[in-house]
Design a protein around this motif. Structure first.
Motif, short mmCIF file in Angstrom:
data_model
loop_
_atom_site.label_atom_id
_atom_site.label_comp_id
_atom_site.label_asym_id
_atom_site.label_seq_id
_atom_site.Cartn_x
_atom_site.Cartn_y
_atom_site.Cartn_z
N CYS A 1 -29.93 9.24 6.95
CA CYS A 1 -30.82 9.98 6.14
C CYS A 1 -31.43 10.75 7.21
CB CYS A 1 -31.14 9.92 5.12
SG CYS A 1 -30.37 9.39 3.37
N GLN A 2 -32.02 10.18 8.17
CA GLN A 2 -33.04 10.62 9.08
C GLN A 2 -32.09 11.27 10.03
OE1 GLN A 2 -35.38 7.17 11.46
NE2 GLN A 2 -36.82 8.31 12.63
N ALA A 3 -30.78 10.63 10.70
CA ALA A 3 -30.12 11.38 11.40
C ALA A 3 -28.91 12.15 11.17
CB ALA A 3 -29.71 10.10 12.43
N PHE A 4 -29.36 12.29 10.18
CA PHE A 4 -27.84 13.90 9.35
C PHE A 4 -28.51 13.93 8.31
CE2 PHE A 4 -25.78 9.65 12.02
CZ PHE A 4 -25.34 10.35 13.19
N PRO A 5 -29.94 14.34 8.31
CA PRO A 5 -30.15 14.72 6.92
C PRO A 5 -29.18 16.09 6.15
CG PRO A 5 -31.13 16.07 8.83
CD PRO A 5 -30.29 14.91 9.33
N HIS A 6 -28.08 16.16 6.74
CA HIS A 6 -26.98 17.07 5.68
C HIS A 6 -26.27 16.43 5.07
CE1 HIS A 6 -25.25 16.74 9.96
NE2 HIS A 6 -24.08 16.80 9.38
N ILE A 7 -26.22 15.09 5.63
CA ILE A 7 -25.48 14.20 4.85
C ILE A 7 -25.32 13.97 3.41
CG2 ILE A 7 -23.57 11.73 5.44
CD1 ILE A 7 -23.60 12.09 8.27
N ALA B 1 -20.63 2.57 9.02
CA ALA B 1 -21.57 3.38 8.36
C ALA B 1 -22.23 3.77 9.09
CB ALA B 1 -21.59 2.66 7.37
N ILE B 2 -22.78 4.25 10.82
CA ILE B 2 -24.09 4.78 11.23
C ILE B 2 -22.62 5.54 12.35
CG2 ILE B 2 -25.38 5.06 12.55
CD1 ILE B 2 -27.37 2.73 10.69
N ALA B 3 -22.11 4.68 12.66
CA ALA B 3 -21.49 4.64 14.14
C ALA B 3 -20.34 5.88 13.12
CB ALA B 3 -20.60 3.23 14.31
N GLN B 4 -19.67 5.86 11.56
CA GLN B 4 -18.60 6.43 11.32
C GLN B 4 -19.69 8.11 11.39
OE1 GLN B 4 -15.75 6.15 12.03
NE2 GLN B 4 -14.65 5.04 10.53
N ALA B 5 -21.04 7.71 10.66
CA ALA B 5 -21.24 9.03 10.59
C ALA B 5 -21.58 9.95 11.51
CB ALA B 5 -22.76 8.36 9.87
N GLN B 6 -21.73 9.62 12.61
CA GLN B 6 -21.91 10.81 13.80
C GLN B 6 -20.17 9.87 14.15
OE1 GLN B 6 -23.32 8.20 17.23
NE2 GLN B 6 -23.04 9.75 18.21
N ALA B 7 -19.21 10.11 13.91
CA ALA B 7 -18.28 10.07 14.98
C ALA B 7 -17.49 11.27 13.55
CB ALA B 7 -18.00 8.99 14.81
N LEU B 8 -17.65 11.18 12.24
CA LEU B 8 -16.66 11.81 11.31
C LEU B 8 -17.55 13.43 10.85
CD1 LEU B 8 -14.98 8.57 9.67
CD2 LEU B 8 -14.13 10.35 12.23
#
Length: 224
Positions: free
Chosen positions: A83-89, A52-59
């Motif tokens: 939530c820490q790395a991608f707070p907009h998601i 999920a973390i990898a997909q969040a970064q890629a997609l």
């Protein structure tokens, strides 16, 4: 704020959704629901937290539907990292039971709410859309449990923290507790969105909580 009152046609672009669940049948059902709605677009799937973390970064999805109990890495750990790395998601927790012991932990890590896996499809879409707009999706029982978790912090800090809150900050705080986004608050109070952001940052620091979810719950507890 009732998600049923939010128009599904208010935005032209579909909401990009990432599905995270280790059960194929669950992903299949969720994907079918999303594909039936032009307002939603499934951009990927993952079977555990690490994926999920990898997909969040890629997609770069708008909303993630995150199961809690998964192999390799569970949904709580994945939610914290995302939530820490991608707070907009926005991360919506998926669960089969409303009293899942991990729900509170996931919400405290920054999740935007939870969705029961037996939620009717028509409500499911509204919940996703509401979370995307910044509205917290918290059921009555979970809201009570979250308040209990925050109670020790709030009891200690409440007298000091509320003393210095200005009338404008109180207005902002009240709207945050209702689930309004910075843009919506700016429109309702006729001030700049940047000004709202500054007020929210000041409130987070003064109250001593880490995000809007905890700030909203803190305010709800003391305005009840």
């Amino acid at each position: 704020m009732n998600p049923e009152n939010i128009s599904l046609n208010s935005l032209s672009d579909p909401i990009r959704v990432l599905l995270v669940d280790d059960e194929d049948i669950v992903c299949y059902g969720l994907k079918s629901i999303c594909q039936a709605e032009s307002a939603l677009q499934v951009v990927g799937e993952a079977a555990n937290g690490e994926a999920a973390i990898a997909q969040a970064q890629a997609l770069n999805p708008d909303v993630i539907l995150m199961d809690i109990n998964m192999p390799v890495m569970d949904g709580v750990q994945a939610t914290a990292s995302i939530c820490q790395a991608f707070p907009h998601i926005k991360v919506l927790i998926l669960t089969a039971f409303e009293d899942d012991e991990h729900l509170v932990a996931a919400m405290q890590q920054g999740a935007s709410g939870y969705v029961l896996k037996n939620t009717p499809p028509e409500d499911f879409v509204c919940i996703i859309r509401a979370a995307h707009k910044g509205y917290l999706q918290i059921g009555p029982s979970l809201s009570q449990r979250l308040c209990q978790q925050l109670k020790p912090l709030a009891v200690v800090t409440q007298p000091v923290n509320r003393k210095g809150i200005t009338p404008r900050e109180r207005e902002v705080l009240s709207l945050v507790a209702e689930g309004a986004s910075n843009r919506e608050i700016a429109g309702m109070l006729h001030i700049a969105e940047k000004t709202v952001k500054n007020h929210v940052s000041s409130l987070l620091s003064r109250v001593g909580v880490r995000d809007r979810t905890q700030l909203a719950l803190w305010e709800r507890q003391f305005s009840a």
